[in-house]
Design a protein around this motif. Structure first.
Motif, PDB file in Angstrom:
ATOM      1  N   THR A  97      44.496  56.047  35.900  1.00 47.26           N
ATOM      2  CA  THR A  97      43.122  55.557  36.021  1.00 47.26           C
ATOM      3  C   THR A  97      43.038  54.177  36.662  1.00 47.26           C
ATOM      4  OG1 THR A  97      42.524  56.800  34.048  1.00 47.26           O
ATOM      5  CG2 THR A  97      41.052  55.006  34.669  1.00 47.26           C
ATOM      6  N   VAL A  98      42.002  54.008  37.507  1.00 45.80           N
ATOM      7  CA  VAL A  98      41.629  52.707  38.049  1.00 45.80           C
ATOM      8  C   VAL A  98      40.305  52.326  37.407  1.00 45.80           C
ATOM      9  CG1 VAL A  98      40.969  51.395  40.106  1.00 45.80           C
ATOM     10  CG2 VAL A  98      42.716  53.177  40.276  1.00 45.80           C
ATOM     11  N   PHE A  99      40.241  51.113  36.863  1.00 45.75           N
ATOM     12  CA  PHE A  99      38.992  50.588  36.319  1.00 45.75           C
ATOM     13  C   PHE A  99      38.520  49.473  37.234  1.00 45.75           C
ATOM     14  CE2 PHE A  99      36.844  47.483  33.390  1.00 45.75           C
ATOM     15  CZ  PHE A  99      35.667  48.209  33.278  1.00 45.75           C
ATOM     16  N   GLN A 144      43.923  47.879  53.066  1.00 42.62           N
ATOM     17  CA  GLN A 144      45.282  47.465  53.421  1.00 42.62           C
ATOM     18  C   GLN A 144      46.031  46.917  52.206  1.00 42.62           C
ATOM     19  OE1 GLN A 144      46.828  48.211  56.114  1.00 42.62           O
ATOM     20  NE2 GLN A 144      48.711  47.160  55.589  1.00 42.62           N
ATOM     21  N   THR A 145      45.337  46.163  51.368  1.00 44.65           N
ATOM     22  CA  THR A 145      45.971  45.615  50.166  1.00 44.65           C
ATOM     23  C   THR A 145      46.434  46.739  49.245  1.00 44.65           C
ATOM     24  OG1 THR A 145      44.639  43.606  50.328  1.00 44.65           O
ATOM     25  CG2 THR A 145      45.656  44.074  48.194  1.00 44.65           C
ATOM     26  N   LEU A 146      45.592  47.747  49.044  1.00 46.05           N
ATOM     27  CA  LEU A 146      45.979  48.881  48.202  1.00 46.05           C
ATOM     28  C   LEU A 146      47.181  49.615  48.792  1.00 46.05           C
ATOM     29  CD1 LEU A 146      42.463  50.268  47.260  1.00 46.05           C
ATOM     30  CD2 LEU A 146      44.157  49.346  45.653  1.00 46.05           C
ATOM     31  N   ARG A 147      47.191  49.783  50.107  1.00 50.08           N
ATOM     32  CA  ARG A 147      48.286  50.506  50.749  1.00 50.08           C
ATOM     33  C   ARG A 147      49.618  49.789  50.608  1.00 50.08           C
ATOM     34  NH1 ARG A 147      44.863  51.994  55.942  1.00 50.08           N
ATOM     35  NH2 ARG A 147      44.194  54.075  55.339  1.00 50.08           N
ATOM     36  N   THR A 148      49.590  48.458  50.603  1.00 49.90           N
ATOM     37  CA  THR A 148      50.834  47.689  50.642  1.00 49.90           C
ATOM     38  C   THR A 148      51.176  46.989  49.320  1.00 49.90           C
ATOM     39  OG1 THR A 148      49.678  45.732  51.484  1.00 49.90           O
ATOM     40  CG2 THR A 148      50.582  47.270  53.120  1.00 49.90           C
ATOM     41  N   LEU A 150      43.695  55.697  47.006  1.00 44.89           N
ATOM     42  CA  LEU A 150      43.916  55.754  45.557  1.00 44.89           C
ATOM     43  C   LEU A 150      44.542  57.088  45.152  1.00 44.89           C
ATOM     44  CD1 LEU A 150      40.645  54.048  44.263  1.00 44.89           C
ATOM     45  CD2 LEU A 150      42.965  53.077  44.278  1.00 44.89           C
ATOM     46  N   SER A 151      44.041  58.161  45.720  1.00 41.68           N
ATOM     47  CA  SER A 151      44.592  59.483  45.436  1.00 41.68           C
ATOM     48  C   SER A 151      46.048  59.568  45.888  1.00 41.68           C
ATOM     49  CB  SER A 151      43.743  60.553  46.128  1.00 41.68           C
ATOM     50  OG  SER A 151      44.265  61.834  45.888  1.00 41.68           O
ATOM     51  N   ASP A 152      46.335  59.038  47.074  1.00 39.80           N
ATOM     52  CA  ASP A 152      47.715  59.035  47.585  1.00 39.80           C
ATOM     53  C   ASP A 152      48.643  58.241  46.671  1.00 39.80           C
ATOM     54  OD1 ASP A 152      46.829  60.531  49.750  1.00 39.80           O
ATOM     55  OD2 ASP A 152      46.865  58.838  51.158  1.00 39.80           O
ATOM     56  N   LEU A 153      48.105  57.218  46.005  1.00 39.13           N
ATOM     57  CA  LEU A 153      48.895  56.400  45.072  1.00 39.13           C
ATOM     58  C   LEU A 153      49.038  57.054  43.691  1.00 39.13           C
ATOM     59  CD1 LEU A 153      47.451  52.880  45.993  1.00 39.13           C
ATOM     60  CD2 LEU A 153      49.777  53.720  46.459  1.00 39.13           C
ATOM     61  N   GLY A 154      48.424  58.231  43.533  1.00 34.22           N
ATOM     62  CA  GLY A 154      48.573  58.977  42.285  1.00 34.22           C
ATOM     63  C   GLY A 154      47.467  58.773  41.269  1.00 34.22           C
TER      64      GLY A 154
END
Length: 164
Positions: free
Chosen positions: A3-5, A132-136, A29-33
């Motif tokens: 979960t992400v809050f 970009q921040t989420l990806r890296t 987010l989905s790609d990060l699980g």
């Protein structure tokens, strides 16, 4: 369920809510699980529905008496840069990504985010750099934020005043 809050506190930060529910960020987010997105939207005009993001389960609300449980249950907290929200997430020892509202004048929030980032307690970005921040991002580099110990100051005062 991973979960992400997301919280904007008691403010209005529609740009953050629109960003995290955009197709691009939902996919990241989905790609990060992550499978669930819980949104606290505050005074904003955007209130996404449960079916607003195809890849994630969405739960959105404006306010609650306490968001402590939402923070505790989150695997990642994305927050506006308000001191109260940051300290609550850090105090709960949750990984924290702060999104600074760069549209604010005299933005003290940026100073707070920079200092806590320099101490490796959180990551920060703006809405325009969120994808970009989420990806890296590497959450493993974050260090726990240790709460203050007011008793140390009280002991110091007692000694300084000759009471101890």
């Amino acid at each position: 369920m991973k979960t992400v809050f997301v919280t904007v506190g008691t403010t209005r930060f529609d740009e953050l809510i629109e960003s995290v529910t955009s197709e691009e960020i939902v996919q990241v987010l989905s790609d990060l699980g992550y499978q669930k997105l819980v949104l606290q939207v505050g005074r904003g005009s955007v209130l996404p529905g449960p079916d607003s993001c195809a890849e994630l389960v969405v739960d959105a609300f404006r306010f609650k008496d306490s968001i402590a449980e939402d923070i505790r249950d989150a695997d990642l907290v994305i927050s506006h840069a308000g001191a109260g929200s940051c300290l609550e997430a850090l105090g709960a020892r949750r990984p924290l990504l702060v999104v600074v509202n760069d549209r604010l004048m005299d933005n003290h929030q940026l100073e707070l985010a920079k200092q806590l980032h320099a101490d490796s307690h959180l990551l920060y970005c703006t809405c325009s750099t969120l994808t970009q921040t989420l990806r890296t991002m590497d959450l493993s580099v974050l260090t726990p934020f240790l709460p203050g110990r007011p008793q140390n100051f009280a002991n110091f005062l007692d000694q300084a005043l000759g009471l101890h």
